[in-house]
Each structure stands twice: as structure tokens, then as C-alpha cells.
Design an enzyme around this catalytic site. Structure first.
Site, PDB file in Angstrom:
ATOM      1  N   GLY A  50       0.824  -1.197   0.000  1.00 14.95           N
ATOM      2  CA  GLY A  50       0.000   0.000   0.000  1.00 14.95           C
ATOM      3  C   GLY A  50       0.857   1.244   0.000  1.00 14.95           C
ATOM      4  O   GLY A  50       2.059   1.191   0.260  1.00 14.95           O
ATOM      5  N   THR A  51       0.224   2.387  -0.308  1.00 12.10           N
ATOM      6  CA  THR A  51       0.965   3.637  -0.407  1.00 12.10           C
ATOM      7  C   THR A  51      -0.022   4.793  -0.505  1.00 12.10           C
ATOM      8  O   THR A  51      -1.232   4.589  -0.588  1.00 12.10           O
ATOM      9  CB  THR A  51       1.875   3.625  -1.646  1.00 12.10           C
ATOM     10  OG1 THR A  51       2.693   4.780  -1.641  1.00 12.10           O
ATOM     11  CG2 THR A  51       1.064   3.621  -2.922  1.00 12.10           C
ATOM     12  N   THR A  52       0.495   6.000  -0.528  1.00 15.78           N
ATOM     13  CA  THR A  52      -0.292   7.198  -0.816  1.00 15.78           C
ATOM     14  C   THR A  52       0.541   8.127  -1.679  1.00 15.78           C
ATOM     15  O   THR A  52       1.583   8.627  -1.235  1.00 15.78           O
ATOM     16  CB  THR A  52      -0.714   7.928   0.476  1.00 15.78           C
ATOM     17  OG1 THR A  52      -1.502   7.068   1.288  1.00 15.78           O
ATOM     18  CG2 THR A  52      -1.518   9.172   0.136  1.00 15.78           C
ATOM     19  N   LYS A  83       9.110   7.585  -3.357  1.00 12.53           N
ATOM     20  CA  LYS A  83       7.987   7.262  -4.231  1.00 12.53           C
ATOM     21  C   LYS A  83       7.731   8.326  -5.295  1.00 12.53           C
ATOM     22  O   LYS A  83       6.894   8.126  -6.170  1.00 12.53           O
ATOM     23  CB  LYS A  83       6.726   7.037  -3.396  1.00 12.53           C
ATOM     24  CG  LYS A  83       6.855   5.878  -2.414  1.00 12.53           C
ATOM     25  CD  LYS A  83       5.592   5.675  -1.626  1.00 12.53           C
ATOM     26  CE  LYS A  83       5.758   4.557  -0.617  1.00 12.53           C
ATOM     27  NZ  LYS A  83       4.532   4.341   0.182  1.00 12.53           N
TER      28      LYS A  83
END
Length: 258
Positions: A50-52, A83
Site C-alpha cells: 500500500g501507499t499514498t 515514491k
């Protein structure tokens, strides 16, 4: 000089055209298929991630931001992952998906765009870069490859954002948020993003969106990276640890209670 030699040797072999790229193919997958878990040969752990990440345009350019937590199966594998990475002087890309896949394909894209600039004396447009990446990823559709990237750049037509996914999607828009924390980020972005914002206001909104997402999403967290792309190129804001913001907000909230 090494890149120039490569360009010269290739130009002698055949005349360069506007679409003269070394596009990797998926033939190797037939001999070495991606490893996947089976009942007979299970993986050591489930590959969840997961990430944002987010990006949006405004009157001053394009702003891209993301958290720095890299996770795997409920574990924080890296607290300071990058990222958001520059591709060239006027183009940055956000990463969402498998870290190794995203890093590899960003390097391939940066190489091909640099070779194009050396051959033709100009940069590829943001839309052209997105189409090239989409074309390179398309043969891997349906495999375990997982690359979801937002290309944020400035070209002759102005600021532009393109979302490219390894499942075959290629979209153009003015606002994107990708990853497990994106629903929380959209809650801030949809309310606060305006085309007439200044660079300082846009930075504040992006920081707030990532902070809210990392507070609610367990797979996002640690720090925030913010890049601003304008007609003069990209600039990077100093990385900030979001943990300090959480403690400041908590202290202010406790101080305001009776």
C-alpha cells in the site's frame, strides 16, 4: 560521451525516427514466468502492499507528493522509500505498486527519453512519455508485474498529468491520487484544490492530504516528499517527518480541551 557513442552507432545502423525506441518485450516471460503462490508451492508470505501518492495541476505548475513507507504483508520493509522521482529536468513520476517493478521501469523510461533528447535535440512531451511507458508495459498485462505511476511534467503545452498502469490503463487528468491511502487524500484534495492557488498554498494542501492519509492508512506513513514542476524545471521540498505533525496536532488538541 558514452551516450553519444551509443546514439551515433545506432544512427549508422538505421535512420532514427520519432518512434525509434528500444522497447522491451515480454518474450522472456515464456521461459521464466513470474513466480506466484500455489497450494503445492506457496509463497513465504502474502505480497500485499500500500501507499499514498498524489498529483494535481494549478496555475503555477504541477505538484506531486507521496509518503515514504514501503510495506509488505503488514510489515514496514522500508521507512524512507522515494515514491516520487525525477525522470528528467521537467518530468517527475510517482510510484505505486511493487517497488522493484516501479524502479526498473522508471530507469528504462528515463534512459529512452534521454536517448531521444540526444538524437533529436528536444524533450519528449509529457503525453509522449506516458504513451511510451504504456506501450512498454502493455505486453506484461495479465502478469504479476504491478506498476502504477503518475507522470507529472511541463512541456510546450504547459503542465500535464498522465496516469499509467501495467494493466493497460492510460489516463489524462488534472488530479490523481493512487494507493491504499488515496480515499483519505481525495477527501482533502477534492475540497481544497483550486486552479488559482499559489505554490505555497498547493504545497500546504498536498502536505495536508498526505498527512491525513498516513494517519488513517496503516500502509502509508513516515515522511512526505513534495515536488513542484514549473516551466523552469522541478524543485523538491525538504523531506518532513509526519510524526512531528501528529504530535503537534495532538498537543494543540489537548491544550484546547477544558
Amino acid at each position: 560521451m558514452a551516450l553519444e557513442d551509443v546514439c551515433k552507432s545506432r544512427s549508422r545502423a538505421k535512420p532514427a525516427s520519432l518512434l525509434d525506441f528500444d522497447v522491451p518485450v515480454a518474450e522472456c516471460l515464456q521461459e521464466n514466468p513470474p513466480r506466484s503462490g500455489t497450494p503445492q508451492n506457496p509463497l513465504p508470505f502474502e505480497m500485499s502492499h500500500g501507499t499514498t501518492t498524489l498529483a494535481f495541476t494549478f496555475q503555477g505548475g504541477v505538484l506531486a507528493a507521496g509518503d515514504t513507507r514501503s510495506s509488505c504483508s503488514g510489515r514496514v520493509s522500508c521507512p524512507d522509500a522515494e515514491k516520487v522521482k525525477p525522470i528528467h529536468s521537467h518530468l517527475v513520476a510517482t510510484s505505486s505498486g511493487t517497488s522493484a517493478d516501479c524502479t526498473l521501469w522508471k530507469r528504462i523510461l528515463a534512459r529512452e527519453l534521454r536517448l531521444y533528447q540526444l538524437r533529436h535535440g528536444r524533450r519528449v512531451s509529457t503525453g509522449g512519455a506516458a504513451k511510451l511507458l504504456w506501450h512498454m508495459l502493455l505486453p506484461f498485462k495479465g502478469t504479476k508485474l504491478c506498476v502504477a505511476t503518475t507522470l507529472c511534467g511541463w512541456d510546450e503545452s504547459g503542465p500535464a498529468i498522465f496516469y499509467v498502469h501495467s494493466d493497460g490503463r492510460r489516463l489524462r487528468g488534472t488530479l490523481f491520487s493512487v494507493g491504499s491511502g488515496s480515499p483519505y487524500a481525495y477527501a482533502v484534495l477534492d475540497q481544497a484544490v483550486e486552479s488559482g492557488m499559489t505554490a505555497e498554498e498547493a504545497t500546504r494542501v498536498a502536505r495536508e492530504a498526505v498527512y491525513r492519509a498516513t494517519h488513517r492508512d496503516a500502509y502509508s506513513g513516515n515522511c512526505v516528499d513534495i515536488y513542484l514542476v514549473t516551466s523552469t524545471g522541478w524543485t523538491r521540498r525538504e523531506r518532513e517527518d509526519l510524526k512531528e505533525e501528529y504530535y503537534r496536532e495532538r498537543k494543540n488538541r489537548q491544550g484546547g480541551t477544558v
